[in-house]
Design a protein around this motif. Structure first.
Motif, PDB file in Angstrom:
ATOM      1  N   ALA A 130      44.737 -67.341  49.396  1.00 47.27           N
ATOM      2  CA  ALA A 130      43.578 -67.923  48.723  1.00 47.27           C
ATOM      3  C   ALA A 130      43.698 -69.438  48.625  1.00 47.27           C
ATOM      4  N   ALA A 131      44.904 -69.930  48.369  1.00 42.23           N
ATOM      5  CA  ALA A 131      45.109 -71.377  48.280  1.00 42.23           C
ATOM      6  C   ALA A 131      44.860 -72.050  49.620  1.00 42.23           C
ATOM      7  N   MET A 132      45.309 -71.423  50.708  1.00 41.60           N
ATOM      8  CA  MET A 132      45.123 -72.020  52.033  1.00 41.60           C
ATOM      9  C   MET A 132      43.653 -72.047  52.441  1.00 41.60           C
ATOM     10  N   ARG A 133      42.868 -71.109  51.903  1.00 43.34           N
ATOM     11  CA  ARG A 133      41.444 -71.047  52.263  1.00 43.34           C
ATOM     12  C   ARG A 133      40.564 -71.879  51.331  1.00 43.34           C
ATOM     13  N   ARG A 134      41.148 -72.433  50.309  1.00 43.60           N
ATOM     14  CA  ARG A 134      40.349 -73.209  49.351  1.00 43.60           C
ATOM     15  C   ARG A 134      39.799 -74.469  50.012  1.00 43.60           C
ATOM     16  N   GLU A 135      38.502 -74.718  49.850  1.00 46.01           N
ATOM     17  CA  GLU A 135      37.855 -75.857  50.483  1.00 46.01           C
ATOM     18  C   GLU A 135      37.372 -76.907  49.485  1.00 46.01           C
ATOM     19  N   GLU A 136      37.360 -76.589  48.193  1.00 40.80           N
ATOM     20  CA  GLU A 136      36.898 -77.557  47.206  1.00 40.80           C
ATOM     21  C   GLU A 136      37.806 -78.773  47.196  1.00 40.80           C
ATOM     22  N   PRO A 137      37.237 -79.976  47.219  1.00 40.26           N
ATOM     23  CA  PRO A 137      38.092 -81.173  47.186  1.00 40.26           C
ATOM     24  C   PRO A 137      38.772 -81.335  45.830  1.00 40.26           C
ATOM     25  N   GLY A 138      39.915 -81.983  45.845  1.00 42.47           N
ATOM     26  CA  GLY A 138      40.647 -82.228  44.615  1.00 42.47           C
ATOM     27  C   GLY A 138      41.872 -81.348  44.499  1.00 42.47           C
ATOM     28  N   PHE A 139      42.543 -81.472  43.364  1.00 44.98           N
ATOM     29  CA  PHE A 139      43.797 -80.763  43.121  1.00 44.98           C
ATOM     30  C   PHE A 139      43.578 -79.662  42.085  1.00 44.98           C
ATOM     31  N   ALA A 140      44.220 -78.527  42.290  1.00 44.58           N
ATOM     32  CA  ALA A 140      44.171 -77.425  41.324  1.00 44.58           C
ATOM     33  C   ALA A 140      45.537 -76.777  41.240  1.00 44.58           C
ATOM     34  N   ALA A 141      45.915 -76.366  40.044  1.00 42.20           N
ATOM     35  CA  ALA A 141      47.177 -75.655  39.832  1.00 42.20           C
ATOM     36  C   ALA A 141      46.872 -74.275  39.266  1.00 42.20           C
ATOM     37  N   TYR A 142      47.624 -73.284  39.742  1.00 44.47           N
ATOM     38  CA  TYR A 142      47.415 -71.909  39.292  1.00 44.47           C
ATOM     39  C   TYR A 142      48.748 -71.255  38.967  1.00 44.47           C
ATOM     40  N   GLY A 172      40.698 -84.682  50.077  1.00 45.88           N
ATOM     41  CA  GLY A 172      41.200 -83.401  50.548  1.00 45.88           C
ATOM     42  C   GLY A 172      41.364 -82.382  49.431  1.00 45.88           C
ATOM     43  N   SER A 173      41.798 -81.207  49.795  1.00 45.46           N
ATOM     44  CA  SER A 173      42.023 -80.115  48.849  1.00 45.46           C
ATOM     45  C   SER A 173      43.510 -79.792  48.789  1.00 45.46           C
ATOM     46  N   ALA A 174      44.066 -79.766  47.601  1.00 45.69           N
ATOM     47  CA  ALA A 174      45.486 -79.452  47.416  1.00 45.69           C
ATOM     48  C   ALA A 174      45.629 -78.442  46.282  1.00 45.69           C
ATOM     49  N   VAL A 175      46.498 -77.480  46.459  1.00 46.42           N
ATOM     50  CA  VAL A 175      46.705 -76.429  45.465  1.00 46.42           C
ATOM     51  C   VAL A 175      48.197 -76.298  45.185  1.00 46.42           C
ATOM     52  N   SER A 176      48.542 -76.186  43.913  1.00 43.23           N
ATOM     53  CA  SER A 176      49.910 -75.893  43.507  1.00 43.23           C
ATOM     54  C   SER A 176      49.945 -74.496  42.900  1.00 43.23           C
ATOM     55  N   LEU A 177      50.755 -73.636  43.472  1.00 40.63           N
ATOM     56  CA  LEU A 177      50.960 -72.305  42.911  1.00 40.63           C
ATOM     57  C   LEU A 177      52.245 -72.322  42.098  1.00 40.63           C
ATOM     58  N   ARG A 178      52.113 -72.100  40.815  1.00 41.94           N
ATOM     59  CA  ARG A 178      53.275 -72.071  39.934  1.00 41.94           C
ATOM     60  C   ARG A 178      53.786 -70.636  39.864  1.00 41.94           C
ATOM     61  N   CYS A 179      54.573 -70.281  40.872  1.00 39.39           N
ATOM     62  CA  CYS A 179      55.078 -68.912  40.981  1.00 39.39           C
ATOM     63  C   CYS A 179      56.172 -68.675  39.945  1.00 39.39           C
ATOM     64  N   HIS A 180      56.127 -67.515  39.346  1.00 39.95           N
ATOM     65  CA  HIS A 180      57.128 -67.189  38.332  1.00 39.95           C
ATOM     66  C   HIS A 180      58.284 -66.419  38.961  1.00 39.95           C
ATOM     67  N   SER A 181      58.865 -65.485  38.300  1.00 37.79           N
ATOM     68  CA  SER A 181      60.106 -64.864  38.782  1.00 37.79           C
ATOM     69  C   SER A 181      59.790 -63.858  39.880  1.00 37.79           C
TER      70      SER A 181
END
Length: 217
Positions: free
Chosen positions: A132-144, A70-79
Motif C-alpha cells: 500500500a505504501a509503494m502504491r501511494r500517490e498523494e504528495p507529501g509525507f505520511a507515517a503509519y 513527491g510521496s514518501a511513507v514511513s511504516l513504523r513496524c512493531h515486533s
C-alpha cells in the motif's frame, strides 16, 4: 466519592528499578502508570539508540517530499516475527532469541518480570502495508503504525513458544537494560483508515506456526 480523573503522563527516562518494580512512574505523583497506545502524531521522544537513528530517516524523507512534491511513507513496524527470521540474533528481537534457545533445548530467559508489552505482528501481515505504501500517490509525507493493535507481554510470547515446542518453561531473570522501553504499544487506526491495513494473524496460531518455521542464519 468520585474517582479521580485520569490524565496522560509521559514517564521520565528509565533508571534502575526500585525494589524490583519495573513499571514506569508518574513524574508528578510517583505512582505507577498504566500503559496506553501511541498514535502517529504523538510527540517524538526516542529513548534508545535504535529509535534515535530511525527518527532522522523520517525527517529526511519528509524534507524530500516537501521539496520535490513527491510521496514518501514511513511504516513504523512493531515486533515483526515469522518464517525466515535470522536465528539467534538480538537485532531480530526476542522472538528469534526465544525460538533459538528452545531449539537448543534451553529455557527462554526473560528480562525484567516478563510484563513488558509489545505488539507482535506476523510478517505476512506486514507485506500488505508495504504494498500500500509503494502504491501511494498523494504528495507529501505520511507515517503509519504497522501493528496488530493487540499487544501481549514478553512473558506471553515466551510461554506460547515453549508450549508449542514442548520445551522447558521460560525463566524470568529480573535482569534489565537501561535503554529498554517498558511498553511499546501503538494505535493502528490511521493505517486501517488510510491504507486499509488490518493484521489478520492471531497471536496463538502465529506462535504455533513460528515454532516450526524455517529460520535463516
Amino acid at each position: 466519592m468520585p474517582r479521580p480523573r485520569r490524565r496522560a503522563a509521559r514517564p521520565a527516562h528509565r533508571g534502575r528499578p526500585r525494589r524490583g518494580v519495573f513499571e514506569p512512574r508518574c513524574p508528578t505523583c510517583d505512582g505507577l502508570l498504566e500503559p496506553g497506545t501511541v498514535p502517529e502524531d504523538a510527540p517524538v521522544d526516542p529513548r534508545n539508540t535504535y529509535a534515535t537513528t530511525k527518527l532522522p530517516q523520517e525527517h529526511l524523507a519528509a524534507v524530500w517530499a516537501r521539496n520535490t512534491g513527491g510521496s514518501a511513507v514511513s511504516l513504523r513496524c512493531h515486533s515483526v516475527y515469522g518464517p525466515r527470521m535470522p536465528r539467534n540474533t538480538p537485532y531480530a528481537g526476542v522472538a528469534s532469541l526465544f525460538r533459538s534457545a528452545l531449539a537448543r533445548g534451553e529455557a527462554p530467559r526473560i528480562f525484567e518480570d516478563g510484563g513488558q508489552r509489545r505488539d507482535f505482528v506476523h510478517v505476512r501481515d506486514i507485506a500488505a502495508p508495504d504494498l500500500a505504501a509503494m502504491r501511494r500517490e498523494e504528495p507529501g509525507f505520511a507515517a503509519y503504525n504497522a501493528c496488530s493493535g493487540r499487544p501481549r507481554t514478553i512473558g506471553d510470547m515466551a510461554t506460547a513458544l515453549a508450549e508449542a515446542a514442548d520445551g522447558p518453561a521460560p525463566i524470568t531473570t529480573g535482569n534489565y537494560r537501561l535503554g529498554d522501553v517498558r511498553h511499546i504499544m501503538a494505535d493502528p487506526r490511521r493505517a486501517t483508515e488510510e491504507i486499509g491495513f488490518h493484521a489478520q494473524a492471531g497471536f496463538a496460531e502465529g506462535m504455533r506456526e513460528f515454532d516450526t518455521a524455517a529460520l535463516r542464519a
